[in-house]
Design an enzyme around this catalytic site. Sequence first.
Site, mmCIF file in Angstrom:
data_model
loop_
_atom_site.group_PDB
_atom_site.id
_atom_site.type_symbol
_atom_site.label_atom_id
_atom_site.label_comp_id
_atom_site.label_asym_id
_atom_site.label_seq_id
_atom_site.Cartn_x
_atom_site.Cartn_y
_atom_site.Cartn_z
ATOM 1 N N ASP A 1 8.595 -0.343 -1.459
ATOM 2 C CA ASP A 1 9.678 -1.363 -1.005
ATOM 3 C C ASP A 1 9.227 -2.622 -1.715
ATOM 4 O O ASP A 1 8.399 -3.059 -2.236
ATOM 5 C CB ASP A 1 9.580 -1.517 0.555
ATOM 6 C CG ASP A 1 7.923 -1.498 0.907
ATOM 7 O OD1 ASP A 1 6.963 -1.052 0.153
ATOM 8 O OD2 ASP A 1 7.976 -2.127 2.076
ATOM 9 N N GLU B 1 6.258 -0.188 3.180
ATOM 10 C CA GLU B 1 4.864 -0.566 3.429
ATOM 11 C C GLU B 1 5.028 -1.798 4.092
ATOM 12 O O GLU B 1 3.736 -2.387 4.659
ATOM 13 C CB GLU B 1 3.900 -0.523 2.094
ATOM 14 C CG GLU B 1 2.420 -0.820 2.033
ATOM 15 C CD GLU B 1 1.964 -2.121 2.290
ATOM 16 O OE1 GLU B 1 1.095 -2.295 3.245
ATOM 17 O OE2 GLU B 1 2.486 -3.306 1.919
ATOM 18 N N GLU B 2 5.825 -2.771 3.831
ATOM 19 C CA GLU B 2 5.805 -4.187 4.148
ATOM 20 C C GLU B 2 6.258 -4.438 5.493
ATOM 21 O O GLU B 2 6.206 -5.347 5.871
ATOM 22 C CB GLU B 2 6.599 -4.947 3.371
ATOM 23 C CG GLU B 2 6.323 -4.901 1.440
ATOM 24 C CD GLU B 2 5.101 -5.889 1.212
ATOM 25 O OE1 GLU B 2 4.519 -6.553 2.327
ATOM 26 O OE2 GLU B 2 4.786 -5.876 0.061
ATOM 27 N N ARG C 1 -14.540 -1.506 -2.758
ATOM 28 C CA ARG C 1 -15.659 -1.762 -1.928
ATOM 29 C C ARG C 1 -16.105 -0.563 -0.941
ATOM 30 O O ARG C 1 -15.231 0.436 -0.915
ATOM 31 C CB ARG C 1 -15.440 -2.781 -0.858
ATOM 32 C CG ARG C 1 -14.928 -4.040 -1.446
ATOM 33 C CD ARG C 1 -14.798 -5.155 -0.431
ATOM 34 N NE ARG C 1 -15.844 -5.873 0.033
ATOM 35 C CZ ARG C 1 -16.419 -5.711 1.158
ATOM 36 N NH1 ARG C 1 -15.739 -5.020 2.043
ATOM 37 N NH2 ARG C 1 -17.511 -6.501 1.460
ATOM 38 N N HIS D 1 3.633 -11.993 -3.299
ATOM 39 C CA HIS D 1 4.450 -12.622 -2.281
ATOM 40 C C HIS D 1 4.723 -13.806 -2.714
ATOM 41 O O HIS D 1 5.266 -14.607 -2.026
ATOM 42 C CB HIS D 1 4.187 -12.391 -0.624
ATOM 43 C CG HIS D 1 3.644 -11.079 -0.395
ATOM 44 N ND1 HIS D 1 3.788 -10.749 0.933
ATOM 45 C CD2 HIS D 1 3.684 -9.960 -0.969
ATOM 46 C CE1 HIS D 1 3.489 -9.645 1.170
ATOM 47 N NE2 HIS D 1 3.571 -9.075 0.218
HETATM 48 NI NI NI Z 1 1.658 -4.629 -1.473
#
Ligand code: NI
Length: 393
Positions: A79, A137-138, A179, A365
Amino acid sequence: MNEVKALIEKYWDKVREHRWYLHQHPEPSHQEKNTAAYIAKVLREIGLEPTENVGGYGVVALIEGKGPGKCVGLRADFDALEITECTGIPYASQNPGIMHACGHDTHTAMLLGAAYVLNELRDRFDGCVKLVFQPAEEDAADSGAKAMIADGVLENPHVDVMYGQHVWPALPTGKIGVRNGAMMASSDRFFITVRGKSSHASRPEGGIDAIMIASYIVAALQSIVARNVGPLDSAVITIGKITGGTRYNIIADEVKMEGTCRNLNPEVRKSMPERITKIARGIAEGMGGSAEVEYRMCYSPTVNDPEQFKLMCGVITETLGEDTLVIPENSALGGEDFSYYCEKIPCCFNWLGCHEEGTPEYPIHNGHFLVQEEAMPLGMETMVGAALKFLAQ
Ligand code: NI
């Protein structure tokens, strides 16, 4: 692994073509109809049989190896965001006000590339690879990962482990960060409605100014981070949207605000709804108005499995060299709905460095955000390498 490198090179032009197409035709969360159709078409062209509309516009395809074995999931999100693109590139967004400003176009193109490579190598591994192309996802309140899991993406066949990645402009191209444990923070969402009373702008004593109340709330919320969260714990509170008022000469009777909270510590996370509600209500009531807070717990922290972390480090150092691997000291406070998979099965998520050294660094973003494409082959090699390594165990 040289064979994988050669195959990535063989398909590179196609992968870049897909990336440019996706970048030019971004669609926001829950509206990715054309994107999903494009992905399915590409998969069908190489003989795969994708399942569409999994948990919304999700697309899933299976690459079966030569014999029975385990199943590894590879996930890419697709997306875009409501941001106007300012990059000036030739393949910039053609959808006004919408942009792939989080690099999900590259995630998807890389997974299509991995599909080409793994499909050619299918007689070389046992088990299967499940390609998970995920929408939305957002949207923390209505996550694509959550919907795809509810729709059975992790079953039939059962997915044993899952790998994902995100392009990462804080790292230069040529580096990949991973990580052990938390990679990304929890991401929750809240809504505040402040109510006052309208009046003529010249007669404030006759009204209750919702805009002024809201301003104090915005400022006071930061005292939670400064005074209620321990200095060694992490918290971010951001109000990202605020609307209120109708005219310059009317005291506003209502303001609506939307914000997000990020945490790594579950205890701190749990305390947030009450702290935010108390501050908003206390300030509003003290000024004669009222405030309502709706708090939605959304994404949990994205936590890498120790075994899969080890496997991923091995893949990166063995195929791309010791210099490529970075083990960042800190998690990021960005949220990621890959966390839903992490809650169900062992997973590993990595950060693919994508910043071109010597150029200004724009965060994700941001309307100027641009992935250096040279990072993409490294991302594909990591995903393909991790899948093959896991299946060979
Ligand atoms: Ni992203």
